[in-house]
Design a protein around this motif. Sequence first.
Motif, PDB file in Angstrom:
ATOM      1  N   LEU A 226      17.008  15.538  44.763  1.00 31.04           N
ATOM      2  CA  LEU A 226      16.712  14.444  43.844  1.00 31.04           C
ATOM      3  C   LEU A 226      15.584  14.822  42.902  1.00 31.04           C
ATOM      4  N   SER A 227      15.718  14.430  41.613  1.00 30.60           N
ATOM      5  CA  SER A 227      14.674  14.670  40.623  1.00 30.60           C
ATOM      6  C   SER A 227      14.522  13.434  39.749  1.00 30.60           C
ATOM      7  N   PHE A 228      13.295  13.232  39.229  1.00 25.84           N
ATOM      8  CA  PHE A 228      13.026  12.034  38.440  1.00 25.84           C
ATOM      9  C   PHE A 228      11.757  12.237  37.633  1.00 25.84           C
ATOM     10  N   GLY A 229      11.571  11.424  36.595  1.00 26.85           N
ATOM     11  CA  GLY A 229      10.324  11.515  35.859  1.00 26.85           C
ATOM     12  C   GLY A 229      10.320  10.840  34.511  1.00 26.85           C
ATOM     13  N   PHE A 230       9.130  10.879  33.883  1.00 27.11           N
ATOM     14  CA  PHE A 230       8.881  10.286  32.571  1.00 27.11           C
ATOM     15  C   PHE A 230       8.681  11.347  31.480  1.00 27.11           C
ATOM     16  N   GLU A 231       8.912  12.618  31.771  1.00 22.80           N
ATOM     17  CA  GLU A 231       8.657  13.660  30.784  1.00 22.80           C
ATOM     18  C   GLU A 231       9.886  14.523  30.578  1.00 22.80           C
ATOM     19  N   HIS A 232      11.031  13.860  30.452  1.00 19.62           N
ATOM     20  CA  HIS A 232      12.317  14.525  30.423  1.00 19.62           C
ATOM     21  C   HIS A 232      13.187  13.977  29.285  1.00 19.62           C
ATOM     22  N   ALA A 233      14.134  14.797  28.859  1.00 23.20           N
ATOM     23  CA  ALA A 233      15.235  14.239  28.089  1.00 23.20           C
ATOM     24  C   ALA A 233      15.988  13.263  29.002  1.00 23.20           C
ATOM     25  N   PHE A 234      16.553  12.233  28.426  1.00 18.35           N
ATOM     26  CA  PHE A 234      17.206  11.219  29.246  1.00 18.35           C
ATOM     27  C   PHE A 234      18.329  11.824  30.082  1.00 18.35           C
ATOM     28  N   ARG A 235      18.326  11.472  31.346  1.00 16.35           N
ATOM     29  CA  ARG A 235      19.398  11.883  32.254  1.00 16.35           C
ATOM     30  C   ARG A 235      19.521  10.849  33.351  1.00 16.35           C
ATOM     31  N   SER A 236      20.748  10.469  33.682  1.00 15.39           N
ATOM     32  CA  SER A 236      21.013   9.431  34.676  1.00 15.39           C
ATOM     33  C   SER A 236      22.339   9.774  35.343  1.00 15.39           C
ATOM     34  N   MET A 237      22.304  10.560  36.426  1.00 13.69           N
ATOM     35  CA  MET A 237      23.543  11.104  36.971  1.00 13.69           C
ATOM     36  C   MET A 237      23.461  11.339  38.475  1.00 13.69           C
ATOM     37  N   TYR A 238      24.643  11.525  39.064  1.00 11.17           N
ATOM     38  CA  TYR A 238      24.706  12.107  40.399  1.00 11.17           C
ATOM     39  C   TYR A 238      25.967  12.952  40.511  1.00 11.17           C
ATOM     40  N   ALA A 239      25.962  13.842  41.500  1.00  9.37           N
ATOM     41  CA  ALA A 239      27.102  14.728  41.749  1.00  9.37           C
ATOM     42  C   ALA A 239      27.196  14.992  43.247  1.00  9.37           C
ATOM     43  N   LEU A 240      28.415  15.242  43.690  1.00  8.12           N
ATOM     44  CA  LEU A 240      28.641  15.631  45.078  1.00  8.12           C
ATOM     45  C   LEU A 240      29.415  16.946  45.094  1.00  8.12           C
ATOM     46  N   TRP A 241      28.938  17.880  45.908  1.00  7.22           N
ATOM     47  CA  TRP A 241      29.507  19.215  46.015  1.00  7.22           C
ATOM     48  C   TRP A 241      30.087  19.349  47.418  1.00  7.22           C
ATOM     49  N   GLY A 242      31.379  19.629  47.472  1.00  8.64           N
ATOM     50  CA  GLY A 242      32.044  19.695  48.759  1.00  8.64           C
ATOM     51  C   GLY A 242      32.705  21.027  49.032  1.00  8.64           C
ATOM     52  N   THR A 243      33.462  21.083  50.097  1.00 12.36           N
ATOM     53  CA  THR A 243      34.101  22.327  50.519  1.00 12.36           C
ATOM     54  C   THR A 243      35.255  22.740  49.613  1.00 12.36           C
ATOM     55  N   LYS A 244      35.779  21.819  48.821  1.00 14.34           N
ATOM     56  CA  LYS A 244      36.921  22.127  47.967  1.00 14.34           C
ATOM     57  C   LYS A 244      36.662  21.892  46.482  1.00 14.34           C
ATOM     58  N   GLY A 245      35.517  21.328  46.134  1.00 10.44           N
ATOM     59  CA  GLY A 245      35.265  21.061  44.729  1.00 10.44           C
ATOM     60  C   GLY A 245      33.975  20.300  44.510  1.00 10.44           C
TER      61      GLY A 245
END
Length: 323
Positions: A226-245
Amino acid sequence: MMALRFGILGTAGIARRRMLPALRAADGVEPVAVASRRLDTASGAADEFGLVAVEGYQALLDRDDIDAVYIPLPTGLHAQWIEAALAAGKHVLCEKALVPDLATAEKLVEQARAAGLLLMESFMFLHHSQHAAVRAMIADGVIGEPRVFTSAFGIPPRPDGDVRYAADLAGGALLDVGVYPIRAARLFLGPDLTVAGSVLRTDPKYGVDVAGSALLSTSDGFTAELSFGFEHAFRSMYALWGTKGRLSLPLAFTPPDDHVPVVRIEDENGVREVPLAADRQFVNIAAAFARTVREGGDFAAHGDDILAQAALVSAVRAPSLPD
């Protein structure tokens, strides 16, 4: 059945831009009054939405035509006014982070339970249908067995004077944007989560954290980065990495009502994008709150959720050292 009558404690931007329109649109909800420390400020919001203007937060809590309150005040003021609202017999929907620490969360949850009132932390993104769709995809094995959850929420630096930089009002990136990836990790990894490590960067000018990262894990080794902050280009995401994709969802936390989500799936067959339905997460959370109160829903579960979230946030702020 009579609509749940809401008062709003404060005229913060999120209240005027998103929640007040949502309260007007949600089934089973009737916004009645809005309060501010100054009557002219309250009047501006009240006139815009056809509500009663009230000078002072306690004056709103003393009204007998209010069943519940929405609190969008700075985090450092939440505990005081949650306690006062519960003491006045009002159900409470409060913006995240509910409070800065676990001990305060425990006290307020116990007060709500003793009074038989609903206390809910307003993670509105949980009420957007895109996340149920993603969970269904994961359950169907679209990426195999999940192994890693990744999430980020960052916004550009705020102007001087922004309340997010106010140390005395519990400002800082963790409590403002960091709580979203933490709550999303809990959504996908479940309750068996501990903080393996974290880093917060404090700006000496403001005395609050302005950036951070955390590594969480389950007992069987499923990790959340997890990452977060006030000194970034805007980003609002999540991802899941599994055994097949791998599956990813951009604009995960703050989509406009008309936004059409697109899930990106990458596997051995290439890349495909799956569009989902637009949804109104603010309207949905307002309706869900009212439904829980009016239909006698599970108040205790919301208290448990508040405590689980507060425990992880506290651990990210002060992770325990290895033996």
